[in-house]
Design a protein around this motif. Structure first.
Motif, mmCIF file in Angstrom:
data_model
loop_
_atom_site.group_PDB
_atom_site.id
_atom_site.type_symbol
_atom_site.label_atom_id
_atom_site.label_comp_id
_atom_site.label_asym_id
_atom_site.label_seq_id
_atom_site.Cartn_x
_atom_site.Cartn_y
_atom_site.Cartn_z
ATOM 1 N N THR A 251 -9.686 -2.428 -1.910
ATOM 2 C CA THR A 251 -9.711 -3.074 -3.628
ATOM 3 C C THR A 251 -8.723 -2.137 -3.725
ATOM 4 O OG1 THR A 251 -12.192 -3.453 -3.374
ATOM 5 C CG2 THR A 251 -10.724 -2.536 -5.792
ATOM 6 N N GLN A 252 -8.009 -1.093 -3.604
ATOM 7 C CA GLN A 252 -6.783 -0.145 -3.376
ATOM 8 C C GLN A 252 -5.589 -1.627 -2.992
ATOM 9 O OE1 GLN A 252 -7.605 3.540 -1.563
ATOM 10 N NE2 GLN A 252 -8.461 4.318 -3.698
ATOM 11 N N LEU A 253 -6.289 -1.928 -1.926
ATOM 12 C CA LEU A 253 -4.646 -2.465 -1.497
ATOM 13 C C LEU A 253 -4.593 -3.671 -2.030
ATOM 14 C CD1 LEU A 253 -2.929 -2.982 0.703
ATOM 15 C CD2 LEU A 253 -4.363 -4.080 1.795
ATOM 16 N N LEU A 254 -5.036 -4.121 -2.288
ATOM 17 C CA LEU A 254 -5.363 -5.064 -3.774
ATOM 18 C C LEU A 254 -4.336 -5.215 -5.108
ATOM 19 C CD1 LEU A 254 -5.960 -8.287 -3.770
ATOM 20 C CD2 LEU A 254 -8.462 -8.501 -4.564
ATOM 21 N N LYS A 255 -5.096 -3.406 -5.380
ATOM 22 C CA LYS A 255 -4.611 -3.435 -6.672
ATOM 23 C C LYS A 255 -2.826 -3.369 -6.410
ATOM 24 C CE LYS A 255 -8.347 -1.643 -8.461
ATOM 25 N NZ LYS A 255 -9.502 0.015 -9.319
#
Length: 149
Positions: free
Chosen positions: A56-60
């Motif tokens: 999720t952090q990587l996607l953001k």
């Protein structure tokens, strides 16, 4: 015959007892396997949660980077358009200069004889002017008394 019957019942009882012991051992092993499987699944669930949060952090971050790249590409597009406009302007200016140069060249070729005549008259006028100035200075020197300078 009674003995055979007793022996048969005893054999059945022993077999049943062995079967119960074997099933108990199997169930104990199965219980330990299920406990280990449950611990492994719990561990995997925690790892999946960690991977999910990191994903999720990587996607953001990826989305933010994509937005930044998009803004920069839009900025570059405006620069490219500006350079293109400048290129068009310079090309138009060059065409205008070429037309003016062609026009001046044609005019010079058309009036070349007149220009030569004007230059000859101008040179002749300058020569007459120089001679007149020399005579005037000569006359002024002769008109002065010899003792004064």
């Amino acid at each position: 015959m009674k003995i055979i019957l007793y022996l048969s019942v005893a054999l059945i009882a022993i077999s049943f007892f062995l079967l119960v012991v074997y099933i108990a051992k199997t169930l104990t092993v199965l219980q330990e396997t299920i406990r280990r499987l449950t611990a492994t699944i719990d561990s995997l669930e925690k790892q999946v949660q960690g991977i999910t949060s990191e994903t999720t952090q990587l996607l953001k971050k990826t989305n933010m980077l994509a937005d930044d790249v998009q803004r920069k590409v839009e900025g570059l597009n405006s620069i490219v358009r500006a350079v293109s406009d400048i290129s068009s302007t310079v090309q138009s200016f060059n065409q205008s200069l070429q037309q003016i140069s062609t026009s001046v060249t044609k005019q010079v070729e058309t009036h070349q004889e007149k220009v030569v005549k004007v230059m000859q008259w101008g040179n002749a006028f300058l020569e007459i002017w120089e001679k007149w100035k020399e005579r005037k200075q000569k006359n002024m020197k002769e008109a002065q008394p010899h003792g004064k300078k």
